[in-house]
Write a protein that holds these residues in place. Sequence first.
Motif, PDB file in Angstrom:
ATOM      1  N   ARG A 171       0.936  -1.236  -0.052  1.00 56.47           N
ATOM      2  CA  ARG A 171      -0.051   0.048   0.108  1.00 56.47           C
ATOM      3  C   ARG A 171       0.889   1.265  -0.091  1.00 56.47           C
ATOM      4  NH1 ARG A 171      -2.862  -3.599   3.374  1.00 56.47           N
ATOM      5  NH2 ARG A 171      -1.506  -3.024   5.040  1.00 56.47           N
ATOM      6  N   THR A 172       1.690   1.408   0.779  1.00 57.26           N
ATOM      7  CA  THR A 172       2.848   2.656   0.751  1.00 57.26           C
ATOM      8  C   THR A 172       3.488   2.780  -0.384  1.00 57.26           C
ATOM      9  OG1 THR A 172       4.561   1.179   2.010  1.00 57.26           O
ATOM     10  CG2 THR A 172       2.753   2.428   3.469  1.00 57.26           C
ATOM     11  N   LEU A 173       3.946   1.726  -0.816  1.00 58.64           N
ATOM     12  CA  LEU A 173       4.768   1.859  -2.188  1.00 58.64           C
ATOM     13  C   LEU A 173       3.964   2.097  -3.279  1.00 58.64           C
ATOM     14  CD1 LEU A 173       7.370   1.561  -3.518  1.00 58.64           C
ATOM     15  CD2 LEU A 173       7.167  -0.819  -4.007  1.00 58.64           C
ATOM     16  N   ALA A 174       2.735   1.694  -3.309  1.00 57.68           N
ATOM     17  CA  ALA A 174       1.623   1.984  -4.464  1.00 57.68           C
ATOM     18  C   ALA A 174       1.317   3.499  -4.382  1.00 57.68           C
ATOM     19  CB  ALA A 174       0.446   1.533  -4.204  1.00 57.68           C
ATOM     20  N   GLY A 175       1.449   4.270  -3.239  1.00 60.51           N
ATOM     21  CA  GLY A 175       1.111   5.698  -3.096  1.00 60.51           C
ATOM     22  C   GLY A 175       2.279   6.514  -3.915  1.00 60.51           C
ATOM     23  N   HIS A 176       3.724   5.921  -3.418  1.00 59.37           N
ATOM     24  CA  HIS A 176       4.888   6.331  -3.869  1.00 59.37           C
ATOM     25  C   HIS A 176       5.220   6.272  -5.485  1.00 59.37           C
ATOM     26  CE1 HIS A 176       9.008   7.621  -4.068  1.00 59.37           C
ATOM     27  NE2 HIS A 176       9.308   6.591  -4.792  1.00 59.37           N
ATOM     28  N   ALA A 177       4.861   5.021  -5.840  1.00 60.84           N
ATOM     29  CA  ALA A 177       5.129   4.773  -7.259  1.00 60.84           C
ATOM     30  C   ALA A 177       4.109   5.363  -8.203  1.00 60.84           C
ATOM     31  CB  ALA A 177       5.011   3.146  -7.409  1.00 60.84           C
ATOM     32  N   ALA A 178       2.893   5.422  -7.862  1.00 64.27           N
ATOM     33  CA  ALA A 178       1.609   5.687  -8.797  1.00 64.27           C
ATOM     34  C   ALA A 178       2.023   7.028  -9.680  1.00 64.27           C
ATOM     35  CB  ALA A 178       0.455   6.123  -7.822  1.00 64.27           C
ATOM     36  N   PRO A 179       2.649   8.105  -9.134  1.00 62.82           N
ATOM     37  CA  PRO A 179       3.093   9.157 -10.053  1.00 62.82           C
ATOM     38  C   PRO A 179       4.268   9.053 -11.000  1.00 62.82           C
ATOM     39  CG  PRO A 179       2.841  10.008  -7.552  1.00 62.82           C
ATOM     40  CD  PRO A 179       3.099   8.601  -7.638  1.00 62.82           C
ATOM     41  N   ARG A 180       4.865   7.584 -10.723  1.00 60.65           N
ATOM     42  CA  ARG A 180       5.770   7.376 -11.765  1.00 60.65           C
ATOM     43  C   ARG A 180       5.246   6.382 -12.627  1.00 60.65           C
ATOM     44  NH1 ARG A 180      10.681   6.018  -7.556  1.00 60.65           N
ATOM     45  NH2 ARG A 180      11.993   6.093  -9.618  1.00 60.65           N
ATOM     46  N   GLY A 181       3.885   6.034 -12.725  1.00 57.22           N
ATOM     47  CA  GLY A 181       3.460   5.118 -13.629  1.00 57.22           C
ATOM     48  C   GLY A 181       3.533   3.645 -13.086  1.00 57.22           C
ATOM     49  N   VAL A 182       3.766   3.400 -11.819  1.00 57.36           N
ATOM     50  CA  VAL A 182       3.862   1.937 -11.547  1.00 57.36           C
ATOM     51  C   VAL A 182       2.937   1.501 -10.617  1.00 57.36           C
ATOM     52  CG1 VAL A 182       5.545   0.303 -10.251  1.00 57.36           C
ATOM     53  CG2 VAL A 182       6.560   1.971 -11.857  1.00 57.36           C
ATOM     54  N   ARG A 183       2.298   0.541 -10.916  1.00 62.39           N
ATOM     55  CA  ARG A 183       1.281   0.089 -10.216  1.00 62.39           C
ATOM     56  C   ARG A 183       1.797  -1.229  -9.090  1.00 62.39           C
ATOM     57  NH1 ARG A 183      -1.986  -3.085 -11.994  1.00 62.39           N
ATOM     58  NH2 ARG A 183      -1.044  -3.364 -14.146  1.00 62.39           N
ATOM     59  N   VAL A 184       1.394  -1.233  -7.904  1.00 66.45           N
ATOM     60  CA  VAL A 184       1.758  -2.143  -7.009  1.00 66.45           C
ATOM     61  C   VAL A 184       0.701  -2.952  -6.324  1.00 66.45           C
ATOM     62  CG1 VAL A 184       3.541  -2.562  -4.952  1.00 66.45           C
ATOM     63  CG2 VAL A 184       3.929  -0.554  -6.490  1.00 66.45           C
ATOM     64  N   ASN A 185       0.363  -4.183  -6.425  1.00 66.76           N
ATOM     65  CA  ASN A 185      -0.787  -5.015  -5.722  1.00 66.76           C
ATOM     66  C   ASN A 185      -0.185  -6.027  -5.101  1.00 66.76           C
ATOM     67  OD1 ASN A 185      -3.049  -3.145  -6.627  1.00 66.76           O
ATOM     68  ND2 ASN A 185      -2.109  -3.608  -8.682  1.00 66.76           N
ATOM     69  N   LEU A 186      -1.156  -6.645  -4.355  1.00 66.21           N
ATOM     70  CA  LEU A 186      -0.883  -7.930  -3.485  1.00 66.21           C
ATOM     71  C   LEU A 186      -1.913  -9.104  -3.702  1.00 66.21           C
ATOM     72  CD1 LEU A 186       0.903  -8.991  -0.961  1.00 66.21           C
ATOM     73  CD2 LEU A 186      -1.189  -8.437   0.371  1.00 66.21           C
ATOM     74  N   VAL A 187      -1.535 -10.156  -4.030  1.00 69.98           N
ATOM     75  CA  VAL A 187      -2.213 -11.542  -4.247  1.00 69.98           C
ATOM     76  C   VAL A 187      -2.076 -12.370  -2.827  1.00 69.98           C
ATOM     77  CG1 VAL A 187      -2.671 -13.651  -5.382  1.00 69.98           C
ATOM     78  CG2 VAL A 187      -2.099 -11.624  -6.735  1.00 69.98           C
ATOM     79  N   THR A 188      -3.200 -12.591  -2.259  1.00 75.01           N
ATOM     80  CA  THR A 188      -3.158 -13.010  -0.901  1.00 75.01           C
ATOM     81  C   THR A 188      -3.845 -14.669  -1.066  1.00 75.01           C
ATOM     82  OG1 THR A 188      -3.463 -10.925   0.153  1.00 75.01           O
ATOM     83  CG2 THR A 188      -3.836 -13.082   1.455  1.00 75.01           C
ATOM     84  N   PRO A 189      -3.105 -15.727  -1.248  1.00 76.13           N
ATOM     85  CA  PRO A 189      -3.512 -16.893  -1.385  1.00 76.13           C
ATOM     86  C   PRO A 189      -3.902 -17.624  -0.162  1.00 76.13           C
ATOM     87  CG  PRO A 189      -1.209 -16.612  -2.412  1.00 76.13           C
ATOM     88  CD  PRO A 189      -1.346 -15.800  -1.448  1.00 76.13           C
ATOM     89  N   GLY A 190      -4.719 -18.598  -0.057  1.00 75.13           N
ATOM     90  CA  GLY A 190      -5.014 -19.343   0.837  1.00 75.13           C
ATOM     91  C   GLY A 190      -4.140 -20.763   0.593  1.00 75.13           C
ATOM     92  N   THR A 191      -4.498 -21.886   1.175  1.00 72.94           N
ATOM     93  CA  THR A 191      -3.747 -23.023   1.160  1.00 72.94           C
ATOM     94  C   THR A 191      -3.639 -23.336  -0.554  1.00 72.94           C
ATOM     95  OG1 THR A 191      -4.572 -23.785   3.178  1.00 72.94           O
ATOM     96  CG2 THR A 191      -3.584 -25.341   1.815  1.00 72.94           C
ATOM     97  N   VAL A 192      -2.343 -23.658  -0.980  1.00 68.44           N
ATOM     98  CA  VAL A 192      -2.220 -24.079  -2.250  1.00 68.44           C
ATOM     99  C   VAL A 192      -1.502 -25.027  -2.343  1.00 68.44           C
ATOM    100  CG1 VAL A 192      -1.125 -23.236  -4.555  1.00 68.44           C
ATOM    101  CG2 VAL A 192      -2.113 -21.264  -2.861  1.00 68.44           C
ATOM    102  N   ARG A 193      -1.775 -26.199  -3.066  1.00 67.82           N
ATOM    103  CA  ARG A 193      -1.062 -27.616  -3.261  1.00 67.82           C
ATOM    104  C   ARG A 193       0.336 -27.151  -3.715  1.00 67.82           C
ATOM    105  NH1 ARG A 193      -3.969 -32.234  -3.162  1.00 67.82           N
ATOM    106  NH2 ARG A 193      -5.881 -31.033  -4.007  1.00 67.82           N
ATOM    107  N   THR A 194       1.435 -26.825  -3.255  1.00 71.79           N
ATOM    108  CA  THR A 194       2.652 -26.809  -3.501  1.00 71.79           C
ATOM    109  C   THR A 194       3.606 -28.083  -2.928  1.00 71.79           C
ATOM    110  OG1 THR A 194       3.210 -25.358  -1.928  1.00 71.79           O
ATOM    111  CG2 THR A 194       2.540 -24.441  -3.676  1.00 71.79           C
TER     112      THR A 194
END
Length: 265
Positions: A171-194
């Motif tokens: 979230r904090t990096l998204a705010g910093h990077a947005a004016p530079r045209g860079v998007r920052v997001n998070l994927v939050t998985p549950g239990t994954v068969r690895t």
Amino acid sequence: MTDTTRFADHGVLITGAARGIGAAVAGRLAEEGARVLLTDRDGPEVERTAARLRGRGLVTEALTCDVAHRESVEAAVARAVEVFGSLDVLVNSAASCSPDTELFEDGPDEAWARDLDVTLTGAYRCCRAALPHLAATGRGAIVNIGSVNGLQDFGNQAYSAAKAGLGSLTRTLAGHAAPRGVRVNLVTPGTVRTSAWQGRDAELEAIRPLYPLGRVGEPEDIAAAVAFLASRDAAWITGTTLTVDGGLTAVHTGFRAALDHRREA
């Protein structure tokens, strides 16, 4: 059908890509036209994974990278830019997850420090090194791989704290990077068969009923979410958390089952 052009001419760097979620993300983005640098601390295994993808006609390179070391991270970013000409997408998938001690106060400092250093600070190192290159493309995107452990208590205290911190960093990096045209997001998985669950089929079956959609996740489920957030289809999305957990954190299946049992009684 998979869009084989959505990431055409995109240079991509993925950490923790030797196996599991990172490897699935590499395959998915490469299938959609990306040129992907797979990195991992396990050099031989990440090279085998990249070779398998090249055998399918996909454009991939492999490099040993330990996100716990700044020099290693900076070398990986430089390599991606050198080989692909640009770096458009960074996916932070590398993580460390130490087992809990029976009593919290018995937990060693070393395990706590390692989980935070790899899982949280490692992502920070990668973002710091990659950001100028991502900004230069005009379409840069960072996707961090979190965990439901960062939202609720599922054990593994140090890993969970690191994943919760990764949400804040996103979230904090998204705010910093947005004016530079860079998007920052998070994927939050549950239990994954690895591979982390290899030989633990009984445990996976035991937790399966806790998932409203009736199954645990597969690496490809997470790869699809990453591909969306990294693509221009998500051009107006930044600083968000996309929870991909089969409904685990939205629906308390045990509570519902208890109520249903009372009604039946």
